[in-house]
Design a protein around this motif. Structure first.
Motif, PDB file in Angstrom:
ATOM      1  N   LEU A 361       0.825  -1.211   0.000  1.00 38.18           N
ATOM      2  CA  LEU A 361       0.000   0.000   0.000  1.00 38.18           C
ATOM      3  C   LEU A 361       0.857   1.258   0.000  1.00 38.18           C
ATOM      4  N   ALA A 365       0.837   4.018  -3.059  1.00 37.14           N
ATOM      5  CA  ALA A 365       0.501   5.412  -2.784  1.00 37.14           C
ATOM      6  C   ALA A 365       1.613   6.344  -3.253  1.00 37.14           C
ATOM      7  N   CYS A 373      -4.266   4.919   0.557  1.00 33.98           N
ATOM      8  CA  CYS A 373      -4.423   3.725  -0.263  1.00 33.98           C
ATOM      9  C   CYS A 373      -5.008   2.649   0.641  1.00 33.98           C
ATOM     10  N   MET A 464      -8.396  -1.912  -4.443  1.00 33.48           N
ATOM     11  CA  MET A 464      -7.634  -0.868  -3.758  1.00 33.48           C
ATOM     12  C   MET A 464      -8.295   0.465  -4.066  1.00 33.48           C
ATOM     13  N   LEU A 466      -7.554   4.369  -3.987  1.00 34.84           N
ATOM     14  CA  LEU A 466      -6.513   5.382  -3.905  1.00 34.84           C
ATOM     15  C   LEU A 466      -7.178   6.749  -3.930  1.00 34.84           C
ATOM     16  N   SER A 487      -0.734  -2.363  -9.831  1.00 37.31           N
ATOM     17  CA  SER A 487      -1.739  -3.126  -9.078  1.00 37.31           C
ATOM     18  C   SER A 487      -1.645  -4.624  -9.380  1.00 37.31           C
TER      19      SER A 487
END
Length: 935
Positions: A361, A365, A373, A464, A466, A487
């Protein structure tokens, strides 16, 4: 100040007329300046073209110039220098440089004409002398000359400097253009742009702003001479800046004082405030990228040349910024690829699933340039999203949400689409996007977000989220593509981390089962060892309750195991009733000290068992800690020290008896007594360390005193009674010669301290060393023996023999016997004849008389030594009573000494008068005699 009197030390120009003229000029100053400016606008076109700020600057300079002129009229010397210097400063000002020199000269004469027309008529001619008129005209001419000379000189110098500066700046612009386009570092480019722009307009302060993507706020990216909070990263609303006006006009804009009111202005580092500013937009293809703002703490006007140069420089700055941004973008992409590699390596190196997710994460980010994130795992069977972790969220929030599930049907529309369709979706503004209607995303306070699905084996395994929380932002296609690639790597890393976690959990469970089995076996073994341990062992938990109580503890404390288990330790150890659970009321309780982590020990304590019996115990204590190093249990080990206490008491008694024996021995005569008349030796053995037997002898003048006594019993009581009797007899014998009187006085001293079952026997004898008559008193003691020179053994009886200390009056009689040289008197205690062998047969009088007859001719030392050895062989080691032996030998007299008077006797280390013998040293005794042996 115009109109003022000359200061002390300054030379006055003199004359009432000049003073009167200066005063009237000062009073009409404001009106005159206004009229002069109106005249300038009508007659000087270059002045009329100036901006309002420039005309205000001219008004301030003109007012100050007239004030200094009035000072020159009333003073001289210093006033002339001040006027000239200020006129030069006016000529060098940027405002005056926009007016040709001819117009400046014309303006001087216009001012003079207005002053003559308005001020001079007010001076009364009849009251002014001709000489004063002459002085006035001279002063007026000097004023004009000074001002014109100063303006001309400064104007021409400044013009030359400006031409040179402009040429340098034009050359510099070309060099700067090449410099800022050659470097690709955005920060360096911005600093160079600010430095060049400040140099163009000679400004001490400035800042470079760039517009946020999407045309939002201005972000300060470089500054010079500004104080906090005007630092890099500060955000400003363009509508509240002068730069916002420049964006609307597409050209540089300046302002001072009133025109800057209501705008967001910085604070100079040197204090004060910004009073003038110049803003220039930086455009790229007619699109604003940002802008330059230059500041000054003094009000000033910026000429057309300044703005033209700045406007020419701005496009080059725009190109340089755009190039640096493109280079920064490429460098960022390379960094993203490197971060993808790092993501895979760090996630693989993580030791736990949570650590691997945190790495993923954080890296995503950083690459995406977002503040938060958040990861959700998708469970397709239940159609639920499980919160795993959020980068950028607080630790308490992460802990509270971890493992919580949200049905997919309750999520936002954009989230449902991303999961069900496997699409990456961007939300530029969470607050206004219709796809965000249930608050799932707004609960994380996101202003904009990107929903990224994660895949495993072709199916969605999670999402995820963001996003940013401070301001909305849009995601460029290039950014979304980078996130998509990253990802995929993140999904692989998360999947591998989850697989490693499941493997680790299985291994941990297997290890726990093995450990539990080992613990169970060790516990059984430990319990068997504890149960078989001869020492009393108890284990106490944190509630102070007994959780283990071995059989030895039951025997020691008198509690059954089933009764003791679960009870508070104080109920068993201190017999305390209803103790408070988990607490201790004893200040010095060793169990409580052990729970506090202190060193605990119980040296000794008398414990009352449940059956009423008492034992002495001691204890040691150790602790059992958990994985957090907290104390869970205290192990108490107790020992029965009753026998040790008894042995200790006996040891103390033995020590005290040793001391008493030493004292008793010190009271007896030390060494033998020998002179030319007699020799006395003695020996005493006690059944215990101390006893009731004693002996004593000494020479007093012409008499020898011998005493043998026996206190009934043995041990300390008999020893104390014997010591008391010996002291009483010795004290009474010092002043008295009559044996009977000595015994009666001693009895009188002892009788008040009598005990019912305690008595004393004593034989007290005195030998006259001149006549060799032996007089004695027997107080219940064994009869002594007289061994004649020829070997005959004679008993020395007594008819009356009351024991000492038992009765108030005594029935005693003095007995007498005459001794011959070579005779020996033998005194002893009943321990000799009462000594018994292993068959309980006494030694008896017969054996004693037989020995006396057989050994009567031996030396005194050999006689006693042999008798002691005979007694020891007879009774063995089991001596039941004390025995004492005393032998007094009458020596053979030397020829010629019979009947002689005088001389000295030596006895027990003392020199006393004696009957007819010379001095003889005392003998130390033979082998085996000394101390409590032979004396």
């Amino acid at each position: 100040m115009a109109g003022a009197r000359p200061a002390e030390g300054e030379r006055s120009r003199g004359g009432p007329m000049l003073n009167d003229f200066a005063g009237k000029l000062s009073l009409r100053l404001a009106g005159l300046v206004g009229e002069i400016q109106e005249t300038f606008e009508r007659n000087i076109p270059t002045y009329a073209a100036l901006s309002a700020e420039a005309r205000a600057d001219v008004r301030r300079q003109l007012t100050e110039l007239i004030r200094r002129t009035t000072g020159f009229l009333v003073r001289k010397d210093a006033a002339r220098d001040e006027l000239y210097a200020y006129a030069r400063r006016v000529g060098r000002s940027r405002v005056m440089q926009n007016i040709p020199l001819g117009d400046l000269v014309r303006a001087v004469f216009l001012v003079e004409a207005i002053i003559w027309d308005r001020v001079l008529p007010a001076v009364k001619e009849g009251e002014v002398a001709a000489g004063e008129w002459i002085d006035f005209l001279k002063a007026s001419g000097e004023v004009n000359a000074e001002i014109l000379a100063a303006l001309s000189a400064s104007y021409l110098e400044t013009k030359d400097e400006m031409v040179s500066r402009q040429l340098r700046e034009l050359h510099g612009l070309l060099e700067v253009g090449r410099t800022i386009t050659s470097t690709m570092d955005l920060e360096a480019v911005l600093n160079q742009i600010l430095e060049v722009a400040a140099g163009i307009v000679q400004s001490p302060m400035g800042a470079v702003y760039l517009l946020e993507e999407g045309g939002g706020e201005l972000v300060l990216v470089a500054q010079m001479g500004l104080a906090p909070p005007w630092t890099k990263g500060r955000r400003v609303d363009p509508q509240r800046t002068l730069l916002g006006r420049a964006f609307r006009t597409g050209a540089p804009v300046s302002g001072a004082d009133d025109r800057l009111r209501g705008l967001s202005l910085p604070v100079p580092t040197r204090g004060g405030r910004v009073r003038s500013a110049l803003s220039c937009p930086i455009l790229k293809d007619h699109t604003p990228l940002g802008g330059l703002e230059l500041y000054d703490a003094e009000p000033r006007s910026y000429d057309r040349l300044d703005m033209a140069l700045l406007a020419a420089f701005a496009p080059q700055a725009g190109v340089a910024i755009q190039n640096a941004r493109l280079f920064e973008l490429e460098r960022r992409r390379a960094r993203e690829m490197e971060m993808m590699k790092e993501l895979a390596e760090e996630a693989a190196a993580a030791v736990s699933f949570d650590q691997a997710v945190g790495v993923v994460l954080r890296k995503v980010a950083e690459v995406a340039g977002v503040e938060r994130c958040i990861l959700f795992l998708y469970h397709p069977e239940e159609e639920e999203l499980e919160f795993v972790r959020g980068h950028g969220l607080t630790t308490p929030l992460n802990r509270r949400l971890k493992g919580s599930r949200l049905p997919l049907s309750q999520a936002d529309l954009v989230t449902r689409r991303a999961v069900r369709r496997g699409e990456m979706l961007a939300v530029a503004d969470v607050g206004s996007d219709p796809r965000v209607e249930r608050g799932h995303l707004t609960s994380f306070r996101l202003r904009s977000c990107l929903i990224v699905p994660l895949f495993r084996e072709g199916a969605v395994s999670g999402v995820m989220v963001l996003g940013n929380v401070r301001s909305p932002r849009s995601f460029e296609p290039e950014e979304m593509e980078t996130v998509r690639v990253l990802s995929a790597q993140a999904a692989v890393a998360i999947s591998q981390a989850g697989l490693r976690q499941r493997i680790q959990e299985r291994e941990r469970r297997l290890q726990e089962l093995e450990a539990n089995e080992r613990i169970y076996r060790e516990r059984e073994r430990s319990e068997a060892i504890v149960s078989a341990n001869p020492e009393a062992i108890m284990v106490v938990d944190r509630a102070r309750n007994i959780v283990l109580f071995n059989p030895a503890a039951g025997e020691l404390f008198g509690w059954r195991q089933e009764e003791a288990l679960g009870r508070h330790i104080h109920e068993v150890l201190y017999r305390e009733e209803n103790p408070e659970p988990g607490a201790c009321s004893m200040l010095d309780c060793p169990v409580e000290a052990a729970f506090r982590g202190e060193r605990a020990v119980l040296p000794e304590m008398e414990y009352e068992r449940r059956d009423g019996g008492k034992v002495w115990i001691s204890g040691s204590f150790s602790v059992i800690r958990n994985q957090k190093r907290q104390i869970e249990n205290v192990i108490c080990v107790f020992r029965d020290i009753t026998e040790q206490k008894r042995m200790h008491r006996l040891a103390l008694m033995d020590k005290e008896l040793d001391i008493a024996a030493s004292i008793q021995s010190a009271l007896l005569p030390q060494g033998s007594l020998e002179n030319e008349a007699v020799k006395v030796v003695a020996h005493m053995e006690q059944a215990r360390i101390v006893g009731g037997d004693w002996y004593d002898y000494w020479v007093d003048g012409d008499r020898l005193v011998v005493v043998v006594g026996d206190a009934a019993g043995s041990g300390i009581p008999a020893a104390m009674l014997a010591t008391l009797a010996m002291s009483a007899v010795r004290a009474e014998a010092v002043d008295r010669r009559d044996p009977l009187e000595v015994m009666r006085k001693a009895n009188k001293a002892l009788y008040p301290h009598r005990l019912e079952d305690r008595f004393i026997t004593i034989l007290y004898g005195e030998l006259d060393l001149r006549t060799l008559r032996f007089r004695y008193v027997n107080a219940g003691h064994n009869d002594p023996y007289l061994i004649r020179r020829g070997g005959e053994v004679v008993t020395l009886p007594s008819e009356r023999r009351t024991i000492l200390g038992a009765f108030e009056s005594m029935d005693l009689q003095v007995e007498e016997v005459d001794l011959e040289p070579g005779d020996r008197v033998f005194l002893y205690t009943d321990g000799v004849v009462d000594c018994r062998d292993s068959r309980r047969r006494p030694f008896g009088e017969k054996r004693l008389r037989r020995f006396l007859k057989e050994a009567g001719s031996r030396s005194a030392e050999a006689f006693l030594n042999e008798l002691v050895e005979v007694l020891r062989r007879f009774c063995g080691a089991a001596m039941e009573d004390d025995f004492t032996l005393l032998l007094c030998d009458v020596k053979e007299r030397k020829p010629g000494t019979e009947g002689e008077k005088g001389g000295h006797l030596i006895a027990s280390g003392m020199s006393v008068p004696g009957p007819g013998w010379g001095p003889v040293a005392g003998d130390a005794g033979g082998p085996g005699f000394g101390g409590q042996g032979m004396a």
